[in-house]
Motif scaffolding. Structure first.
Motif, PDB file in Angstrom:
ATOM      1  N   GLN A 321       5.364  -3.563  76.268  1.00 42.20           N
ATOM      2  CA  GLN A 321       4.225  -4.058  75.477  1.00 42.20           C
ATOM      3  C   GLN A 321       4.011  -3.178  74.241  1.00 42.20           C
ATOM      4  O   GLN A 321       3.773  -3.668  73.141  1.00 42.20           O
ATOM      5  CB  GLN A 321       2.954  -4.078  76.344  1.00 42.20           C
ATOM      6  N   LEU A 322       4.093  -1.870  74.435  1.00 42.18           N
ATOM      7  CA  LEU A 322       3.900  -0.949  73.313  1.00 42.18           C
ATOM      8  C   LEU A 322       5.005  -1.146  72.267  1.00 42.18           C
ATOM      9  O   LEU A 322       4.743  -1.215  71.065  1.00 42.18           O
ATOM     10  CB  LEU A 322       3.895   0.502  73.800  1.00 42.18           C
ATOM     11  N   TYR A 323       6.235  -1.255  72.749  1.00 38.72           N
ATOM     12  CA  TYR A 323       7.363  -1.427  71.819  1.00 38.72           C
ATOM     13  C   TYR A 323       7.199  -2.716  71.027  1.00 38.72           C
ATOM     14  O   TYR A 323       7.348  -2.733  69.798  1.00 38.72           O
ATOM     15  CB  TYR A 323       8.703  -1.428  72.585  1.00 38.72           C
ATOM     16  N   ASP A 324       6.847  -3.791  71.739  1.00 44.04           N
ATOM     17  CA  ASP A 324       6.694  -5.084  71.087  1.00 44.04           C
ATOM     18  C   ASP A 324       5.563  -5.035  70.050  1.00 44.04           C
ATOM     19  O   ASP A 324       5.693  -5.575  68.955  1.00 44.04           O
ATOM     20  CB  ASP A 324       6.408  -6.155  72.152  1.00 44.04           C
ATOM     21  N   GLY A 325       4.498  -4.353  70.404  1.00 45.29           N
ATOM     22  CA  GLY A 325       3.319  -4.322  69.529  1.00 45.29           C
ATOM     23  C   GLY A 325       3.501  -3.441  68.306  1.00 45.29           C
ATOM     24  O   GLY A 325       2.990  -3.764  67.227  1.00 45.29           O
ATOM     25  N   TYR A 326       4.179  -2.328  68.435  1.00 44.09           N
ATOM     26  CA  TYR A 326       4.174  -1.347  67.340  1.00 44.09           C
ATOM     27  C   TYR A 326       5.527  -1.100  66.684  1.00 44.09           C
ATOM     28  O   TYR A 326       5.574  -0.554  65.587  1.00 44.09           O
ATOM     29  CB  TYR A 326       3.625  -0.006  67.858  1.00 44.09           C
ATOM     30  N   CYS A 327       6.605  -1.416  67.352  1.00 51.16           N
ATOM     31  CA  CYS A 327       7.913  -0.971  66.836  1.00 51.16           C
ATOM     32  C   CYS A 327       8.871  -2.114  66.524  1.00 51.16           C
ATOM     33  O   CYS A 327       9.709  -1.991  65.624  1.00 51.16           O
ATOM     34  CB  CYS A 327       8.599  -0.047  67.849  1.00 51.16           C
ATOM     35  N   ALA A 328       8.763  -3.217  67.270  1.00 55.90           N
ATOM     36  CA  ALA A 328       9.793  -4.259  67.193  1.00 55.90           C
ATOM     37  C   ALA A 328       9.855  -4.904  65.810  1.00 55.90           C
ATOM     38  O   ALA A 328      10.909  -5.385  65.396  1.00 55.90           O
ATOM     39  CB  ALA A 328       9.556  -5.320  68.267  1.00 55.90           C
ATOM     40  N   SER A 329       8.728  -4.904  65.074  1.00 58.51           N
ATOM     41  CA  SER A 329       8.740  -5.528  63.747  1.00 58.51           C
ATOM     42  C   SER A 329       9.796  -4.874  62.867  1.00 58.51           C
ATOM     43  O   SER A 329      10.400  -5.535  62.034  1.00 58.51           O
ATOM     44  CB  SER A 329       7.358  -5.447  63.095  1.00 58.51           C
ATOM     45  N   CYS A 330      10.020  -3.598  63.020  1.00 62.58           N
ATOM     46  CA  CYS A 330      11.053  -2.928  62.218  1.00 62.58           C
ATOM     47  C   CYS A 330      12.361  -2.717  62.991  1.00 62.58           C
ATOM     48  O   CYS A 330      13.431  -2.997  62.489  1.00 62.58           O
ATOM     49  CB  CYS A 330      10.560  -1.576  61.717  1.00 62.58           C
ATOM     50  N   HIS A 331      12.243  -2.198  64.222  1.00 63.54           N
ATOM     51  CA  HIS A 331      13.480  -1.854  64.934  1.00 63.54           C
ATOM     52  C   HIS A 331      14.059  -3.038  65.703  1.00 63.54           C
ATOM     53  O   HIS A 331      15.077  -2.887  66.376  1.00 63.54           O
ATOM     54  CB  HIS A 331      13.250  -0.655  65.855  1.00 63.54           C
ATOM     55  N   THR A 385      -2.977   5.995  66.150  1.00 64.53           N
ATOM     56  CA  THR A 385      -3.014   4.700  66.824  1.00 64.53           C
ATOM     57  C   THR A 385      -2.798   4.825  68.330  1.00 64.53           C
ATOM     58  O   THR A 385      -3.445   4.131  69.120  1.00 64.53           O
ATOM     59  CB  THR A 385      -1.880   3.797  66.270  1.00 64.53           C
ATOM     60  N   LEU A 386      -1.845   5.697  68.715  1.00 65.76           N
ATOM     61  CA  LEU A 386      -1.435   5.738  70.121  1.00 65.76           C
ATOM     62  C   LEU A 386      -1.993   6.977  70.830  1.00 65.76           C
ATOM     63  O   LEU A 386      -2.062   8.057  70.237  1.00 65.76           O
ATOM     64  CB  LEU A 386       0.104   5.735  70.223  1.00 65.76           C
TER      65      LEU A 386
END
Ligand code: HEC
Ligand code: HEC
Ligand code: HEC
Length: 462
Positions: A321-331, A385-386
């Motif tokens: 959930q964290l990855y999808d919310g904060y990182c996936a847009s770029c990575h 944020t985190l």
């Protein structure tokens, strides 16, 4: 014929003057290049401050040491330094007033510099750097470290003051690389582990060291733990661009080194550094059972996200959930990145493949900034944020999917790093050891002096 002589003399004088001016100008531009290669600006400039005016607090295990003003100001800088005094500060850690510098100034590396290079640096600092007449707050360390003379004992033990001597058995390129890596570019200041007294362990050159909250990893020629698998062009790209696609990218203090210094070096010098690095004796860490940039694969846990509401307690969010919310847009959804390395993949990346995980935490907290290259932010930081728990959950998720599963990230680790790192037990030990060494040396000197006096007295009786 006689009439020609004054004219000839004039021509000679003019030619001589021209040559003098030309060598001074050459020397100054060489000096500027050397100052960039030595990254003097990194420590001698406070954030937002005037270049070389000092004021940057350099955190060290014995306390905060403040870098001094090295502009040619006669009141606040080094304007009164002779070339010999400048050379002594740079290569032997001795200030113009005779006091010892702390090795937060990397004189142990600059000791390798040639006389010519010191001369060119001196010329540039004296003539081309604008003087700034304000001095930063002086360094105040707790007892016993405020006794600068104790550094004389430290130098006796650890300072190798011999300039670089080329190895005739090696190529000119290799020798140039060795000169830069061990000397001016001071890679070992960050990348070589230190002993209890904070001196570099020369037998473990470039095997990995700590710089504040960051870890400067093993860059020896070991195929798994170091850069043994990198090509020379990968190394050159990393120093020039701050990333080697499919291997690693520079963040934290390394991004600064690339930004201020390495990216400005000539192609020949970067190549020379790469040539030398590939020959540094391998230091292997058994935990690296594969190359640190070969772990992980594209993967996701998107199934676990479908139709599942986010928990009301943010600390209960899963890694996915964290990855999808904060990182996936770029990575990207599977950590694969995009734009040919512009947005790096998180697998096959030393950032996740190293079992030393402080840098992974630091990059999530701080992001990646290159203050000098104009583009400024490469990746946003998530410190605001985190929570500590979220960073630990996310980091562990990244390691599991994309990194070496032998690694781990704990909530306490994140908390400590967020707070700027804690003084370790090693540091306390180091203090104790330093005190003991200083006391021992004082005792030895006192004993020698007493013997000398006794001898003199006996000689007097005879
Ligand atoms: C890693 C940080 C760092 C780098 C890089 C660095 N310095 Fe320093 N330097 C310091 C610190 C810190 C001090 C003050 C140490 C002290 O007070 O004992 C210092 C002190 C000095 C001094 C003594 C000045 C005085 O009177 O106090 C000179 C001269 C100097 N540096 C020149 C240079 C030059 C030239 C370069 C580049 C080739 C350079 N430094 C690179 C950290 C650094
Ligand atoms: C001011 C400290 C500092 C200096 C000086 C420095 N480095 Fe680094 N270096 C680091 C840190 C910290 C990292 C980890 C960066 C990261 O993970 O984003 C690093 C990473 C690297 C890496 C990537 C390793 C990997 O596995 O990801 C290479 C290669 C490297 N440095 C080479 C060099 C060379 C060559 C020099 C000298 C020309 C040098 N560094 C000087 C601090 C430094
Ligand atoms: C706005 C786009 C963006 C977002 C959002 C983003 N990143 Fe990055 N990230 C980047 C870029 C760009 C780089 C590489 C920078 C470079 O090469 O200088 C990077 C690099 C990294 C690295 C490698 C750092 C190193 O030291 O080698 C890691 C790990 C990373 N990101 C993790 C994350 C995580 C985890 C998140 C989510 C919390 C995240 N990123 C969110 C753009 C982003």
């Amino acid at each position: 014929m006689k009439g020609m002589t004054p004219l000839l003399a004039l021509i000679c004088v003019l030619a001589g003057l021209y040559a003098g001016v030309a060598t001074a100008a050459d020397s100054a531009s060489t000096g500027q290049y050397l100052a960039i290669a030595g990254d003097c600006v990194a420590c001698h400039t406070a954030p937002g401050g005037k270049p070389f005016a000092g004021g940057l607090p350099v955190p060290t295990p014995i306390g905060t040491i403040i870098a001094t003003n090295i502009t040619p100001s006669k009141t606040a800088g080094i304007g009164n330094y002779t070339e010999q005094q400048f050379s002594d500060a740079l290569r032997r850690g001795i200030r113009a007033d005779g006091a010892r510098l702390y090795p937060a100034m990397p004189y142990t590396a600059y000791a390798r510099l040639s006389d010519d290079d010191v001369h060119a640096l001196y010329a540039w600092f004296m003539h081309d750097v604008s003087p700034v007449d304000t001095a930063p707050t002086p360094t105040r360390l707790p007892f016993p470290f405020n006794i600068r003379l104790s550094m004389a004992a430290w130098n006796l033990l650890f300072l190798d003051s011999k300039p670089f001597t080329p190895d005739p058995g090696k190529s000119a390129d290799w020798n140039r690389g060795a000169y830069l890596v061990r000397g001016l570019a001071h890679c070992s200041t960050c990348h070589t582990p230190r002993n209890l007294l904070m001196a570099e362990q020369s037998s473990r050159e470039l095997a990995g060291g700590d710089v504040g909250t960051w870890h400067a990893p093993n860059i020896t020629s070991d195929a798994n733990s170091g850069i043994g698998g990198w090509s020379e062009s990968d190394l050159v790209a990393y120093m020039k661009l701050g990333h080697a696609t499919g291997r690693a990218q520079a963040a934290g203090p390394m991004a600064e080194a690339v930004d201020n210094s390495l990216q400005h070096l000539t192609a020949a010098d970067l190549q020379a550094i790469a040539t030398y690095l590939k020959t540094v004796p391998a230091q292997h860490d058994p935990v690296d059972t594969r190359a640190v940039d070969s772990w992980g694969a594209a993967s996701d846990e998107l199934d676990s996200l479908r139709g599942v509401a986010l928990p009301s307690d943010p600390n209960k969010m899963t890694g996915a959930q964290l990855y999808d919310g904060y990182c996936a847009s770029c990575h990207q959804a599977q950590g694969q990145g995009s734009f040919d390395g512009g947005l790096p993949s998180l697998f096959h990346n030393t950032a996740t493949g190293r079992t030393h995980t402080n840098n992974l935490v630091m990059v999530i907290l701080d992001g990646i900034r290159w203050p000098a290259d104009g583009s400024d932010v490469h990746m946003p930081g998530f410190a605001q944020t985190l929570t500590d728990q979220q960073v630990a959950t996310l980091g562990s998720y990244l390691i599991k999917h994309y990194g070496n599963p032998a690694a781990a990230i704990s909530v306490d680790q994140v908390k400590t790093l967020r707070a700027g790192g804690a003084p370790s037990h090693l540091v306390l030990l180091a203090r104790l050891a330093l005190v003991v060494v200083v006391l021992l040396l004082v005792a030895i000197i006192a004993m020698l002096m007493r013997r000398k006096r006794q001898k003199a007295r006996r000689a007097g009786h005879d």
